[in-house]
Design a protein around this motif. Structure first.
Motif, PDB file in Angstrom:
ATOM      1  N   GLY A  51       6.466  -2.975   1.432  1.00  0.00           N
ATOM      2  CA  GLY A  51       6.812  -1.797   2.234  1.00  0.00           C
ATOM      3  C   GLY A  51       5.771  -0.702   2.109  1.00  0.00           C
ATOM      4  N   SER A  52       5.294  -0.469   0.910  1.00  0.00           N
ATOM      5  CA  SER A  52       4.323   0.623   0.763  1.00  0.00           C
ATOM      6  C   SER A  52       2.976   0.245   1.365  1.00  0.00           C
ATOM      7  CB  SER A  52       4.189   1.076  -0.695  1.00  0.00           C
ATOM      8  OG  SER A  52       3.802   0.001  -1.487  1.00  0.00           O
ATOM      9  N   VAL A  53       2.624  -1.029   1.319  1.00  0.00           N
ATOM     10  CA  VAL A  53       1.388  -1.458   2.003  1.00  0.00           C
ATOM     11  C   VAL A  53       1.586  -1.297   3.517  1.00  0.00           C
ATOM     12  CG1 VAL A  53      -0.118  -3.444   2.468  1.00  0.00           C
ATOM     13  CG2 VAL A  53       0.642  -2.990   0.139  1.00  0.00           C
ATOM     14  N   LEU A  54       2.779  -1.615   3.994  1.00  0.00           N
ATOM     15  CA  LEU A  54       3.082  -1.430   5.419  1.00  0.00           C
ATOM     16  C   LEU A  54       2.955   0.050   5.807  1.00  0.00           C
ATOM     17  CD1 LEU A  54       4.202  -2.521   8.153  1.00  0.00           C
ATOM     18  CD2 LEU A  54       6.494  -2.082   7.261  1.00  0.00           C
ATOM     19  N   MET A  55       3.568   0.921   4.988  1.00  0.00           N
ATOM     20  CA  MET A  55       3.482   2.368   5.290  1.00  0.00           C
ATOM     21  C   MET A  55       2.027   2.817   5.329  1.00  0.00           C
ATOM     22  SD  MET A  55       6.550   3.488   5.747  1.00  0.00           S
ATOM     23  CE  MET A  55       7.011   1.931   6.444  1.00  0.00           C
ATOM     24  N   GLY A  56       1.261   2.361   4.363  1.00  0.00           N
ATOM     25  CA  GLY A  56      -0.155   2.733   4.286  1.00  0.00           C
ATOM     26  C   GLY A  56      -0.907   2.311   5.542  1.00  0.00           C
ATOM     27  N   ARG A  57      -0.661   1.107   5.988  1.00  0.00           N
ATOM     28  CA  ARG A  57      -1.342   0.607   7.192  1.00  0.00           C
ATOM     29  C   ARG A  57      -0.883   1.382   8.440  1.00  0.00           C
ATOM     30  NH1 ARG A  57      -5.163  -0.865   8.882  1.00  0.00           N
ATOM     31  NH2 ARG A  57      -4.514  -2.501  10.309  1.00  0.00           N
ATOM     32  N   MET A  58       0.429   1.688   8.475  1.00  0.00           N
ATOM     33  CA  MET A  58       0.943   2.395   9.652  1.00  0.00           C
ATOM     34  C   MET A  58       0.360   3.804   9.737  1.00  0.00           C
ATOM     35  SD  MET A  58       4.876   1.087   9.969  1.00  0.00           S
ATOM     36  CE  MET A  58       5.110   1.970  11.503  1.00  0.00           C
ATOM     37  N   ILE A  59       0.225   4.453   8.599  1.00  0.00           N
ATOM     38  CA  ILE A  59      -0.368   5.802   8.594  1.00  0.00           C
ATOM     39  C   ILE A  59      -1.837   5.697   9.007  1.00  0.00           C
ATOM     40  CG2 ILE A  59      -1.056   7.707   7.054  1.00  0.00           C
ATOM     41  CD1 ILE A  59       1.733   7.100   5.606  1.00  0.00           C
ATOM     42  N   GLU A  60      -2.522   4.712   8.425  1.00  0.00           N
ATOM     43  CA  GLU A  60      -3.941   4.495   8.748  1.00  0.00           C
ATOM     44  C   GLU A  60      -4.155   4.299  10.257  1.00  0.00           C
ATOM     45  OE1 GLU A  60      -5.709   2.100   5.389  1.00  0.00           O
ATOM     46  OE2 GLU A  60      -6.020   0.735   7.067  1.00  0.00           O
ATOM     47  N   GLU A  61      -3.224   3.579  10.884  1.00  0.00           N
ATOM     48  CA  GLU A  61      -3.382   3.234  12.304  1.00  0.00           C
ATOM     49  C   GLU A  61      -2.681   4.217  13.239  1.00  0.00           C
ATOM     50  OE1 GLU A  61      -5.169   0.721  13.633  1.00  0.00           O
ATOM     51  OE2 GLU A  61      -5.842  -0.024  11.696  1.00  0.00           O
ATOM     52  N   GLY A  62      -2.106   5.280  12.681  1.00  0.00           N
ATOM     53  CA  GLY A  62      -1.389   6.257  13.517  1.00  0.00           C
ATOM     54  C   GLY A  62      -0.190   5.644  14.216  1.00  0.00           C
ATOM     55  N   ASP A  63       0.544   4.808  13.498  1.00  0.00           N
ATOM     56  CA  ASP A  63       1.626   4.040  14.107  1.00  0.00           C
ATOM     57  C   ASP A  63       2.986   4.754  14.127  1.00  0.00           C
ATOM     58  OD1 ASP A  63       0.028   1.901  14.636  1.00  0.00           O
ATOM     59  OD2 ASP A  63       0.748   0.647  12.996  1.00  0.00           O
ATOM     60  N   ALA A 100       2.380  -7.580   5.094  1.00  0.00           N
ATOM     61  CA  ALA A 100       2.681  -6.356   5.860  1.00  0.00           C
ATOM     62  C   ALA A 100       2.103  -6.359   7.271  1.00  0.00           C
ATOM     63  CB  ALA A 100       2.165  -5.132   5.094  1.00  0.00           C
ATOM     64  N   GLU A 101       0.910  -6.906   7.432  1.00  0.00           N
ATOM     65  CA  GLU A 101       0.205  -6.748   8.707  1.00  0.00           C
ATOM     66  C   GLU A 101       0.915  -7.441   9.885  1.00  0.00           C
ATOM     67  OE1 GLU A 101      -1.918  -4.535   8.964  1.00  0.00           O
ATOM     68  OE2 GLU A 101      -3.068  -4.919  10.778  1.00  0.00           O
ATOM     69  N   PRO A 102       1.377  -8.681   9.728  1.00  0.00           N
ATOM     70  CA  PRO A 102       2.092  -9.298  10.861  1.00  0.00           C
ATOM     71  C   PRO A 102       3.354  -8.511  11.236  1.00  0.00           C
ATOM     72  CG  PRO A 102       1.425 -10.979   9.266  1.00  0.00           C
ATOM     73  CD  PRO A 102       1.189  -9.642   8.613  1.00  0.00           C
ATOM     74  N   VAL A 103       4.003  -7.922  10.238  1.00  0.00           N
ATOM     75  CA  VAL A 103       5.216  -7.129  10.496  1.00  0.00           C
ATOM     76  C   VAL A 103       4.844  -5.850  11.255  1.00  0.00           C
ATOM     77  CG1 VAL A 103       6.934  -5.701   9.282  1.00  0.00           C
ATOM     78  CG2 VAL A 103       6.535  -8.068   8.554  1.00  0.00           C
ATOM     79  N   ARG A 104       3.791  -5.163  10.793  1.00  0.00           N
ATOM     80  CA  ARG A 104       3.328  -3.947  11.467  1.00  0.00           C
ATOM     81  C   ARG A 104       2.991  -4.236  12.931  1.00  0.00           C
ATOM     82  NH1 ARG A 104      -1.103  -1.275  13.200  1.00  0.00           N
ATOM     83  NH2 ARG A 104      -2.484  -3.034  12.851  1.00  0.00           N
TER      84      ARG A 104
END
Ligand code: HSE
Length: 370
Positions: free
Chosen positions: A14-26, A357-361
């Motif tokens: 989850g925290s890796v997902l959050m990190g990626r989502m913030i990074e990508e402006g999701d 995380a990435e496929p879920v994001r």
């Protein structure tokens, strides 16, 4: 505006997902609501704007008002909440990183750079459950998508070198605790230029075999050793991790009616968060190696072909080189002595990114873009 629930956002995936989502402006264009199983009313993650306090992750009434639910909370949570929501007639999209629903006939395993066509067909036909695949499977498919797409893969044998992260956050810490003990018992010998490697080995082997060696989570030494067993046994003699390689790959590729045999031995090694795999691919015909390079290298933007030579391999084809990135290097690519239809490949990928995380994001983005 669509409402999206996030559950299990604080755990490792989850925290890796959050990190990626913030990074990508999701976090734009919909209303995110964060849930918790243990800290209801607490503060959610910093997503760049004010969000309401954490909601109760077991409040199915509130959950049933959501359009999309993204869960990285784990299988037990899915087992409990998903059926309750469906019994209430909930019609939203469920996106999950846990394995619970992966083999459900009404779910799709998501890895869009590889099976976007399967995902799109699922969305069109009204499927509402989308699940991230097993990390080893997703990473193998990211690496070899081009070869599978050629239709010439007869079978695959994958021998894995799986990181501690696949077993969980506590296991990652335990691995380093084990390394610390080994470093400590060898410290004086390492500082003495006259000490022998055999003396160092005697000291670390004794420590590894000691009852005090930290093995609470792995149940065995991993640092300085390895564990050729991941997950529970299956009747076939495989472990469940090995079984997943076959069933999940064929489900992702939509080849279940004419499945490609995939088997191997899954091994835990002392890497932190990158899974590696040594793969033998049996092709149904002799394809020139240059064409194989092209098929693999052109399949997606993350695959990185590593020339089959020492310097590039040491520099690019290891967990140390890949950890924390989305790169999927593929190297050691060559024809094998068994015949021109046999190809060897070695690949590495981040278990928490493309492995979880990435496929879920990306699936959330696909749904939101509809
Ligand atoms: N089962 C995998 C492992 C991780 O133990 O490495 C989750 O896909």
């Amino acid at each position: 505006m669509l409402k999206v629930a996030f559950i299990g956002w604080r755990g490792m995936v989850g925290s890796v997902l959050m990190g990626r989502m913030i990074e990508e402006g999701d976090f734009a264009g919909y209303e995110p609501l964060f849930f918790s199983t243990s800290n209801v009313g607490g503060k959610g993650p910093d997503v760049g704007f004010d969000i309401p306090p954490l909601q109760d992750a077991y409040d199915v009434k509130l959950l049933s008002s959501m359009d999309v639910i993204v869960s990285c909370q784990g299988g037990d949570y899915t087992k409990r909440v998903y059926p309750e929501l469906h019994n209430m007639g909930w019609q939203g999209y469920w996106i999950d990183s846990a394995s619970t629903l992966r083999m459900d006939p009404d779910s799709i395993i998501v890895l869009d750079p590889v099976n976007r066509h399967v995902i799109d067909a699922g969305l069109s036909s009204g499927i509402r459950t989308y699940v991230g695949g097993n990390c080893t499977v997703s990473l193998m498919l990211m690496a070899l998508a081009g070869l599978f797409a050629s239709g010439h893969v007869k079978w695959v044998s994958s021998m894995t070198y799986q990181a501690a992260s696949g077993a969980g956050a506590n296991n990652m810490k335990e691995l380093i605790s084990q390394m610390r003990v080994l470093g400590q018992v060898a410290a004086d010998l390492l500082d003495d230029p006259a000490s022998t490697a055999i003396a160092v080995d005697v000291a670390v082997t004794k420590a590894m075999r000691s009852e005090n060696f930290p093995t609470k989570y792995f149940s065995a030494p991993l640092a300085g050793s390895l564990i050729p067993w991941i997950d529970v046994p299956m009747d076939s003699g495989q472990t469940r991790e090995e079984w997943k390689g076959y069933v999940e790959t064929n489900k992702i590729l939509n080849t279940e009616k004419n499945p490609i045999p995939i088997d191997g031995i899954c091994v835990r090694i002392g890497a932190m968060r990158c899974h590696s795999q040594a793969i033998v691919v049996r092709l149904d015909k002799d394809i020139p190696i240059d064409e194989i390079y092209d098929m693999i290298g052109n399949a997606n933007e993350w695959v990185d072909i590593v020339p089959n030579e020492k310097e590039s391999t040491l520099k690019h084809l290891s967990p140390a080189a890949v950890s924390g990135t989305l790169k999927v290097p593929v190297g050691r690519l060559r024809k094998m002595l068994m015949g021109p239809e046999y190809v060897s490949v070695f690949t590495v990928g981040d278990q928490l990114l493309w492995g979880a995380a990435e496929p879920v994001r990306r699936m959330l983005k696909i749904i939101l873009a509809r």
